[in-house]
Design an enzyme around this catalytic site. Sequence first.
Site, mmCIF file in Angstrom:
data_model
loop_
_atom_site.group_PDB
_atom_site.id
_atom_site.type_symbol
_atom_site.label_atom_id
_atom_site.label_comp_id
_atom_site.label_asym_id
_atom_site.label_seq_id
_atom_site.Cartn_x
_atom_site.Cartn_y
_atom_site.Cartn_z
ATOM 1 N N GLU A 91 0.832 -1.183 0.000
ATOM 2 C CA GLU A 91 0.000 0.000 0.000
ATOM 3 C C GLU A 91 0.877 1.247 0.000
ATOM 4 O O GLU A 91 1.976 1.240 0.547
ATOM 5 C CB GLU A 91 -0.898 0.009 1.240
ATOM 6 C CG GLU A 91 -1.921 -1.117 1.195
ATOM 7 C CD GLU A 91 -2.827 -1.167 2.412
ATOM 8 O OE1 GLU A 91 -4.004 -1.522 2.222
ATOM 9 O OE2 GLU A 91 -2.384 -0.881 3.531
ATOM 10 N N CYS A 104 3.578 8.578 0.423
ATOM 11 C CA CYS A 104 4.235 7.684 1.370
ATOM 12 C C CYS A 104 4.374 6.340 0.667
ATOM 13 O O CYS A 104 3.376 5.714 0.326
ATOM 14 C CB CYS A 104 3.365 7.563 2.626
ATOM 15 S SG CYS A 104 3.982 6.361 3.810
ATOM 16 N N CYS A 111 7.308 -6.746 6.497
ATOM 17 C CA CYS A 111 8.406 -6.219 7.296
ATOM 18 C C CYS A 111 8.778 -7.273 8.321
ATOM 19 O O CYS A 111 7.919 -8.001 8.810
ATOM 20 C CB CYS A 111 7.930 -4.951 8.009
ATOM 21 S SG CYS A 111 9.217 -4.130 8.983
ATOM 22 N N CYS A 115 7.581 -4.611 15.113
ATOM 23 C CA CYS A 115 7.097 -3.611 16.082
ATOM 24 C C CYS A 115 5.652 -3.957 16.465
ATOM 25 O O CYS A 115 4.830 -4.262 15.605
ATOM 26 C CB CYS A 115 7.148 -2.210 15.471
ATOM 27 S SG CYS A 115 8.817 -1.680 15.058
ATOM 28 N N CYS A 118 2.410 -2.019 14.888
ATOM 29 C CA CYS A 118 2.376 -1.722 13.456
ATOM 30 C C CYS A 118 1.754 -2.850 12.636
ATOM 31 O O CYS A 118 2.132 -4.017 12.775
ATOM 32 C CB CYS A 118 3.806 -1.459 12.977
ATOM 33 S SG CYS A 118 3.865 -0.960 11.250
ATOM 34 N N CYS A 332 -0.272 6.291 9.742
ATOM 35 C CA CYS A 332 0.970 5.591 10.077
ATOM 36 C C CYS A 332 0.686 4.286 10.787
ATOM 37 O O CYS A 332 -0.095 4.234 11.721
ATOM 38 C CB CYS A 332 1.821 6.411 11.022
ATOM 39 S SG CYS A 332 2.288 7.954 10.361
HETATM 40 N N1 SAH Z 1 10.192 0.872 9.302
HETATM 41 C C1 SAH Z 1 10.270 2.296 9.289
HETATM 42 C C2 SAH Z 1 9.258 2.970 8.397
HETATM 43 C C3 SAH Z 1 7.825 2.489 8.439
HETATM 44 S S1 SAH Z 1 6.853 2.951 9.832
HETATM 45 C C4 SAH Z 1 10.203 2.840 10.712
HETATM 46 O O1 SAH Z 1 10.025 2.053 11.624
HETATM 47 O O2 SAH Z 1 10.385 4.035 10.916
HETATM 48 C C5 SAH Z 1 6.585 4.668 9.683
HETATM 49 C C6 SAH Z 1 6.235 5.324 11.016
HETATM 50 O O3 SAH Z 1 4.927 4.932 11.460
HETATM 51 C C7 SAH Z 1 7.183 4.914 12.105
HETATM 52 O O4 SAH Z 1 7.560 5.985 12.910
HETATM 53 C C8 SAH Z 1 6.343 3.936 12.888
HETATM 54 O O5 SAH Z 1 6.824 3.726 14.146
HETATM 55 C C9 SAH Z 1 4.994 4.602 12.828
HETATM 56 N N2 SAH Z 1 3.904 3.724 13.226
HETATM 57 C C10 SAH Z 1 3.844 2.378 13.153
HETATM 58 N N3 SAH Z 1 2.684 1.911 13.650
HETATM 59 C C11 SAH Z 1 1.970 2.991 14.044
HETATM 60 C C12 SAH Z 1 0.684 3.157 14.623
HETATM 61 N N4 SAH Z 1 -0.097 2.123 14.890
HETATM 62 N N5 SAH Z 1 0.285 4.421 14.885
HETATM 63 C C13 SAH Z 1 1.066 5.491 14.590
HETATM 64 N N6 SAH Z 1 2.291 5.374 14.045
HETATM 65 C C14 SAH Z 1 2.751 4.146 13.769
#
Ligand code: SAH
Length: 350
Positions: A91, A104, A111, A115, A118, A332
């Site tokens: 996406e 974006c 991935c 985390c 996410c 995000c």
């Molecule tokens: N892998 C990279 C880029 C993808 S995530 C990274 O970790 O930075 C892009 C951003 O979205 C990151 O800052 C991530 O922590 C944030 N993110 C992930 N899950 C989220 C959520 N549920 N709510 C808000 N931000 C989130």
Amino acid sequence: MRSGIDLTIDEWRSYLKESQEKPYLAVPLFRWIHHHHVLSFDEMSDIPLRLREKLKEEFRIDLPKVLDVQRAEDETAKYLMQFQDTDTTVECVLMKYRFGYSLCISSQAGCRMGCRFCASTLRGLDRNLTGGEMAGQIYAVEKDAKVSISHVVVMGCGEPFDNLQELFRFLTLIHEEEGKNLSLRNITVSTCGLPDQIRIFTDRDLPVTLAVSLHAPNDTVRKKIMRIAQAVPMEKLMDACRYYTDRTNRRITFEYLLIDHLNDSVQLAEELSFLLSGLLCHVNVIPVNPVKECGFERPKEERIRQFIEVLERHHIPVTRRREMGKSIDAACGQLRHKRASGALREERHA
Ligand code: SAH
């Protein structure tokens, strides 16, 4: 068969040389693909017919296919894109700002960073995207939406620093003046914090903005939400960040997700201020977006405000991320990749 969209001008030149062809045709070839976005060698009218036939046998040219577009009321649009191996989809999200359009993009299908908040990591890593596939997301959206994209954030599915060589390839392709000619200053790359890769990236001295997903000021809290924190202690990450700011003299954006009663206390805000004091940086606070499998809640407004106030009091530059596309799960952390079209249909109808 190789994908023609992945080759830089230098690589076309070497290919042409090795094939006993005229190396100067590298530029028009690149222009046809990255400026005119043709999908067939037949359309390349200034490339000799014989060479076109040969190229057709060795290369394909394809853009990711737009499978679905969801639009939110704030004009944010979420694109579901399919690559040439039809199992792979990602996406990406188009956002309209005062300064223009920002996209974006995803750097991997899935991935492997794990985390806990996410959605992109729930099914693990399917495969890396190539640099051409990252650029292709931009071209495909520009074609579909009939807009010109001026800013790009590599913050969709995937960890760009887990696919570093293809990230560099993407930056070369998109910055090339014979193609999209996008300024590197208009690109932000976000990482969950891989220190060795931060150093390699630093040494390239690219004027790309670096964002680091910090989400906690210490290892204890970070380990609760980010698997990478088990392998990378905070100290090592901060050393790499200091290496970046010292060498480049550029500001790092630290992303800090706020999760209710997990990492959002005033005390942790104090600790974060202490950790970042004196560092050339900026903090972007993001109240967590809901992902149903993750079960984290965003804090009440009062707590968010208090957290930000502590940073301000310590003169740490801080902004709250503008939230876009929530109604279509395009915010995000809400982006997903879907492995097979069957699974995709199932999810849609669930
Ligand atoms: N892998 C990279 C880029 C993808 S995530 C990274 O970790 O930075 C892009 C951003 O979205 C990151 O800052 C991530 O922590 C944030 N993110 C992930 N899950 C989220 C959520 N549920 N709510 C808000 N931000 C989130």
